[in-house]
Design a protein around this motif. Structure first.
Motif, PDB file in Angstrom:
ATOM      1  N   VAL A 245      35.853  12.200  33.659  1.00 22.28           N
ATOM      2  CA  VAL A 245      34.887  12.103  34.755  1.00 22.28           C
ATOM      3  C   VAL A 245      34.197  10.745  34.646  1.00 22.28           C
ATOM      4  O   VAL A 245      33.685  10.386  33.577  1.00 22.28           O
ATOM      5  N   SER A 246      34.171   9.993  35.759  1.00 19.50           N
ATOM      6  CA  SER A 246      33.620   8.639  35.706  1.00 19.50           C
ATOM      7  C   SER A 246      32.983   8.263  37.039  1.00 19.50           C
ATOM      8  O   SER A 246      33.508   8.575  38.117  1.00 19.50           O
TER       9      SER A 246
ATOM     10  N   MET B 132      42.852  16.447  34.788  1.00 18.32           N
ATOM     11  CA  MET B 132      42.042  16.188  35.966  1.00 18.32           C
ATOM     12  C   MET B 132      41.243  14.900  35.764  1.00 18.32           C
ATOM     13  O   MET B 132      40.585  14.719  34.746  1.00 18.32           O
ATOM     14  N   TYR B 133      41.352  13.988  36.758  1.00 18.98           N
ATOM     15  CA  TYR B 133      40.596  12.746  36.774  1.00 18.98           C
ATOM     16  C   TYR B 133      39.678  12.761  37.989  1.00 18.98           C
ATOM     17  O   TYR B 133      40.132  12.931  39.120  1.00 18.98           O
ATOM     18  N   LEU B 134      38.387  12.566  37.756  1.00 18.42           N
ATOM     19  CA  LEU B 134      37.398  12.493  38.827  1.00 18.42           C
ATOM     20  C   LEU B 134      36.659  11.169  38.687  1.00 18.42           C
ATOM     21  O   LEU B 134      36.000  10.926  37.667  1.00 18.42           O
TER      22      LEU B 134
ATOM     23  N   PHE C 174      38.258  14.954  26.344  1.00 16.43           N
ATOM     24  CA  PHE C 174      37.110  15.102  27.234  1.00 16.43           C
ATOM     25  C   PHE C 174      36.372  13.766  27.272  1.00 16.43           C
ATOM     26  O   PHE C 174      35.897  13.284  26.237  1.00 16.43           O
ATOM     27  N   SER C 175      36.286  13.168  28.459  1.00 18.75           N
ATOM     28  CA  SER C 175      35.655  11.865  28.591  1.00 18.75           C
ATOM     29  C   SER C 175      34.713  11.877  29.778  1.00 18.75           C
ATOM     30  O   SER C 175      35.084  12.318  30.873  1.00 18.75           O
TER      31      SER C 175
ATOM     32  N   LEU D 187      41.247  12.400  41.740  1.00 17.31           N
ATOM     33  CA  LEU D 187      40.412  12.116  42.909  1.00 17.31           C
ATOM     34  C   LEU D 187      39.623  10.855  42.620  1.00 17.31           C
ATOM     35  O   LEU D 187      38.869  10.801  41.633  1.00 17.31           O
ATOM     36  N   ARG D 188      39.761   9.845  43.483  1.00 19.27           N
ATOM     37  CA  ARG D 188      39.089   8.570  43.267  1.00 19.27           C
ATOM     38  C   ARG D 188      38.503   8.038  44.572  1.00 19.27           C
ATOM     39  O   ARG D 188      39.176   8.023  45.607  1.00 19.27           O
TER      40      ARG D 188
END
Length: 779
Positions: free
Chosen positions: A583-584, A555-557, A607-608, A524-525
């Motif tokens: 997460v960013s 998962m990318y947020l 985990f980032s 999700l971006r």
């Protein structure tokens, strides 16, 4: 005798060098051997740079009689290559390249100044296979005058580039009445490839001129009906680039069997090209595999259809930068057929309103790749002129594996009426910046209830194999209608990426979870209204999952300004197989995960978290008084900003009473956390007892950090290879002797720390006046 030599200066070579007895040679004078002909079967090669024609004759006339490869750059003092360097017709020559020779007018001239005929040589270039001409600014034609039989009989490749004065390739005298009876002489019987680039005055492949007259040729097709004398019956590849002077390719009376082996046609920036294939010529294109048309704005139609069977390219059709409104001018009886086409890519065609008429789309049974981008397309398939289909149309793309719709600002739908769509092998669907789309998917069974027009009407047979779905739609768009989604509709979807869909508040509503039960990766971006990642209401009761739900692994947020927390009702079962979490730039995110969710993340490896300025702790305290241990399988932990966006509020890993263990952690990076003061206390004591596999530890930009490691933590770091501490001005101790200060060992052996594996340590911007405890460390 064999000779292989490179001589930088061509004029140091004496004119009387005895080349008579050489049988094999590779001579480069005034240049390097690189970029040379790579035909390993040739054994007699000559490459010259910056020489004069008379010098070439004097020094190499004996070699030229049997030469196989000639490469000449900047040949001075030569207007007619063949006439001035005549060596018995170059009977052994196989590769000829001439470039940057500004005085060259003809390669061969067999007429006088008064345009009278000269008897041509009995033979010329009989074995020549490859012929390259480039930057010959005064070249008017390759051959000027009568041509002997057998000339160019073996020529396979002809390339001509940047010859500004070239008018035609062959300039022949008008044949006499007797000669007209034998005009079907084929001059290029073996030519397979013809490349023409930026020849601004080229108007014809060949034309005739009345002997003794001054008649100039009129504008005619590049291949005109009179040029059967220079037919190319075995031509397979034809490329025209930067050819604004060409207006039409083939005359409508050109014999169709003279280009019947053409496999690839490539046109690039032919600005005045108006027609391509006349209707009578299409029948001869049975071998055409690939057609690429790039930035030919005057070309309005590709196929002139005149109620005959039209066979377009069998494999690939690429259209770029065209002003055409349709693929063909008309198709009254469904003559246009793409039954063999495997790939179709259309880009930057703003006048194109639809891609296919309905009669064509029904025959795309072999199509594997379809990409449409930056066009004026309103619908993919256009209805017939009557606007009515007696039977519900079925669009079958039996072999389509990839469909990409990009920057189609006017696109609303696939087809204006009801239809059935079948793409049984489609694995990837991309819809990018089609901002006029209102609804992406609508079940066929609910068509009558729709208040928005869907891009795709779907059922269980529409996308049964689709594995990847990428969306970027800024307009007021819905991905799917409210209500339950049949489990079979998208049952194999593994990857879902949603970008810049600003009207979507929930990425995956609970009504769609069952249909997405095989989803593994969610991205999700830049979705401005996204408040919730996954909605679980109705699927979980306590700790029990009532129905199948996705088992996400990645998962990318990123850039979700309305997202305030990741944890939610019943979300644990969806994330229990999560291996990677990134997460960013979620600027309002405060609570990342709860301890109860952390217990589920037993598979988490990476985990980032970056540029989330409101986050205070990674695992927030949900109020439980239990001190349950939480063991994470994370191998890489990154806590850092993105560019200049700090994690300004992050104070600790967790304030919960739980003990966290990281037995698999191998790499840890902590960067620019201005409120962090004590690393080991904020990440809790239990962490230090489980860092046996940590290999890399980097801490930087933590301006208030005072103590890095406790003695009990440091003793477990037997695998540590790299330790970096940078821009931590208040650090007093890298390793503190005891964690709480209440007990202090008197045994020096208890303080001994041995790092067998460490190979790199770096400390910068650390106060040297304070105590740095390294005295009990053995490296």
């Amino acid at each position: 005798m064999t000779l292989e030599v490179e001589i930088p200066d061509p004029y140091v070579l004496p004119e009387d060098v005895p080349f008579d007895n050489l049988t094999r040679y590779d001579i480069c004078i005034g240049c390097e051997r690189k970029g040379y002909c790579n035909d390993e079967k040739t054994s007699r090669r000559l490459k010259l740079n910056e020489v004069k024609g008379p010098y070439l004759v004097k020094s190499f006339s004996k070699l030229l009689k049997k030469i196989e490869v000639v490469d000449l750059t900047r040949l001075y003092g030569t207007r007619h290559f063949f006439n001035e360097l005549d060596c018995d017709g170059f009977l052994h020559l196989k590769h000829l390249s001439i470039s940057s020779s500004g005085e060259m007018q003809y390669i061969m001239n067999t007429t006088t100044m008064e345009m009278e005929r000269i008897d041509p040589p009995p033979s010329a270039f009989p074995l020549l296979k490859e012929f390259n001409l480039k930057f010959l600014n005064k070249l008017e034609s390759v051959w000027h005058g009568p041509i002997p039989m057998g000339c160019f009989a073996n020529l396979r490749v002809l390339r001509m580039e940047f010859c500004d004065c070239l008018k035609c390739i062959l300039w022949l005298p008008t044949p006499t009445t007797q000669e007209k009876e034998s005009v079907l002489i084929v001059l290029f019987p073996e030519l397979r490839r013809l490349d023409l680039t930026h020849l601004p005055n080229l108007i014809d492949f060949y034309f005739t001129r009345i002997i003794g007259g001054s008649q100039e040729p009129s504008i005619i097709p590049f291949f005109n009906h009179q040029c059967c004398a220079v037919a190319v019956p075995r031509l397979e590849f034809l490329s025209l680039r930067l050819m604004d002077n060409v207006r039409t390719m083939w005359h409508n009376q050109y014999p169709i069997d003279l280009c019947c082996e053409l496999k690839k046609l490539k046109l690039w920036r032919c600005g005045n090209l108006q027609t391509l294939f006349p209707s009578n010529f299409l029948e001869g294109l049975q071998s055409l595999q690939i057609l690429e048309i790039d930035e030919c704005p005057s070309l309005k139609e590709i196929f002139e259809i005149d109620c005959i069977n039209v066979v377009p390219p069998r494999k690939e059709l690429l259209l770029y930068g065209q002003n055409m409104k349709s693929m063909g001018n008309k198709d009254p009886q469904g003559c246009l057929a793409f039954q063999n086409l495997k790939s179709l890519k259309v880009d930057k065609c703003p006048s194109l309103k639809y891609l296919f008429p309905i009669s064509v789309v029904k025959g795309l049974l072999q199509l594997e790749v379809l990409e449409i981008s930056d066009c004026g397309v309103e619908e993919i398939v256009a209805a017939n002129e009557s606007g009515f289909e007696a039977v519900l149309p079925i669009f079958l793309f039996l072999k389509l594996t990839s469909l990409k719709l990009s920057q189609l600002w006017q696109l609303k739908r696939l087809y204006q009426e009801m239809y059935n769509l079948g793409c049984p092998l489609l694995t990837k669907l991309v819809v990018y910046k089609c901002d006029n789309v209102e609804l992406l998917f609508q079940e066929n069974s609910l068509q009558g209830e729709a208040d928005k027009q869907p891009l795709f009407l779907i059922d269980k047979d529409t996308f049964p194999s689709m594995e990847e779905l990428e969306l970027e739609l800024k307009g007021p768009m819905e991905i799917w209608r409210p209500g339950q989604f049949a489990r079979e509709l998208l049952g194999k979807l593994r990857v879902l990426e949603i970008k810049e869909c600003h009207d979507i508040s929930v990425a995956i509503p609970s009504s769609k979870l069952q249909a997405l039960h095989n989803l593994k990766q969610l991205t999700l971006r830049s979705c401005n209204s996204m408040e919730k990642v996954i909605q679980m209401e109705g699927f979980v009761q306590g700790e029990t999952v009532l129905l199948p739900v996705p088992q996400l692994t990645t998962m990318y947020l990123e850039d979700l300004p309305m997202l305030t927390h990741l944890s939610g009702f019943g979300l644990g079962p969806v994330l229990q197989n999560l291996r990677s979490l990134h997460v960013s730039k979620c600027e309002n995110l405060m609570n990342l995960i709860s301890p109860s969710m952390a217990k589920r993340l037993v598979q988490l490896k990476k985990f980032s978290i970056t540029a989330c300025s409101m986050v205070k702790e990674l695992v927030w305290d949900e109020g439980s008084e239990t001190d349950d241990g939480i063991c994470l399988s994370t191998t890489k932990l990154e806590i850092r900003p993105q560019l200049e966006q700090y994690l300004v509020n992050l104070e600790s890993f967790s304030s919960a009473s739980n003990t966290f263990k990281f037995p698999s952690l191998e790499e840890m990076e902590v960067k620019k956390l201005p409120r962090l003061t004590n690393l080991y206390k904020n990440i809790r004591t239990g962490l230090g007892q489980n860092l046996q596999k940590l290999r890399i530890l980097k801490v930087s930009g933590c301006e208030n950090l005072e103590i890095l490691l406790a003695m009990s933590m440091a003793k477990t770091l037997g695998q540590l290879k790299e330790l970096t501490v940078e821009e931590c001005d208040k650090v007093k101790e890298i390793i503190v002797e005891n964690e709480g200060g209440d007990h202090q060992s008197t045994d020096d052996d208890d303080k001994l720390i041995i790092f067998h594996q460490i190979s790199d340590t770096k400390t910068t911007s650390v106060k040297k006046s304070e105590k740095l405890l390294f005295s009990k460390i053995q490296l």
